[in-house]
Design an enzyme around this catalytic site. Structure first.
Site, short mmCIF file in Angstrom:
data_model
loop_
_atom_site.label_atom_id
_atom_site.label_comp_id
_atom_site.label_asym_id
_atom_site.label_seq_id
_atom_site.Cartn_x
_atom_site.Cartn_y
_atom_site.Cartn_z
N TYR A 196 49.60 38.35 1.32
CA TYR A 196 49.94 39.59 0.62
C TYR A 196 51.24 40.16 1.19
O TYR A 196 52.14 40.55 0.45
CB TYR A 196 48.80 40.61 0.76
CG TYR A 196 49.12 41.98 0.21
CD1 TYR A 196 48.99 42.24 -1.16
CD2 TYR A 196 49.52 43.01 1.05
CE1 TYR A 196 49.27 43.49 -1.67
CE2 TYR A 196 49.80 44.27 0.54
CZ TYR A 196 49.68 44.51 -0.82
OH TYR A 196 49.96 45.74 -1.33
N SER A 211 55.00 47.38 -0.43
CA SER A 211 54.04 47.82 0.59
C SER A 211 54.70 47.76 1.96
O SER A 211 55.58 46.93 2.19
CB SER A 211 52.82 46.90 0.57
OG SER A 211 51.98 47.15 1.68
#
Length: 178
Positions: free
Chosen positions: A163, A150
């Site tokens: 995250y 990501s």
């Protein structure tokens, strides 16, 4: 000369496992691989989503199978690879480690349990799944492994610091392994 994607290249005869394939990026990856002719197995924690997607893919003529799997569970990862081995005759050409977990909180509000859960799901699980899949990938004689990371792994984003750390670790670990 036609430019249709079927004439440009094909994945006919190839097999693929896509984790987290019933929504988002995973769903799009399943659609693309199956659209190019690959036989795809995917997993999700949600049987209802699996059933809905399998019906969609069947209507499109795609060769997709699926099973329930929470990739954060070591036992369920082992069951998933056993299922994939059975479905694909002991061979796997493509492994897409896509499934991930995110908890949105301010950095000061995360608990140690939140941190452990996200790191386990997003870093440990795809790494272990790849280890488990290795014999199937090797048996195919032509294999590719993809880890979906990501942009959060390389830039700070509010409310998803753990995250972001997990995706940054995944990106760094994979690059170092090359």
């Amino acid at each position: 000369m036609s430019t249709s994607r079927e004439q440009r290249w094909s994945l006919k005869g190839m097999t693929a496992l896509v984790t987290g394939g019933t929504r988002g990026i995973g769903y799009a990856i399943v659609e693309e691989l199956a659209g190019f002719g690959a036989a795809v197995h995917t997993c999700s924690r949600n049987q209802q989503e699996i059933d809905q997607r399998l019906e969609e893919w069947k209507d499109k003529g795609y060769e997709v199978t699926a099973s329930v799997c929470d990739i954060s569970s070591k036992e369920e990862r082992e069951e998933l690879i056993n299922k994939v081995s059975s479905v694909f005759g002991g061979r796997l050409n493509i492994l897409i480690n896509n499934a991930a977990s995110v908890i949105m909180k301010d950095a000061t509000q995360y608990t140690l349990e939140d941190c452990a859960s996200i790191m386990s799901t997003n870093v440990e699980s795809p790494y272990h799944l790849t280890q488990l899949a290795y014999p199937l990938l090797k048996a195919s004689g032509n294999a590719s492994i993809v880890f979906i990371s990501s942009v959060a792994g390389v830039t700070g984003l509010p409310s998803i610091s753990i995250y972001a750390a997990s995706k940054g670790q995944l990106s760094y670990s994979v690059r170092r392994a090359e």
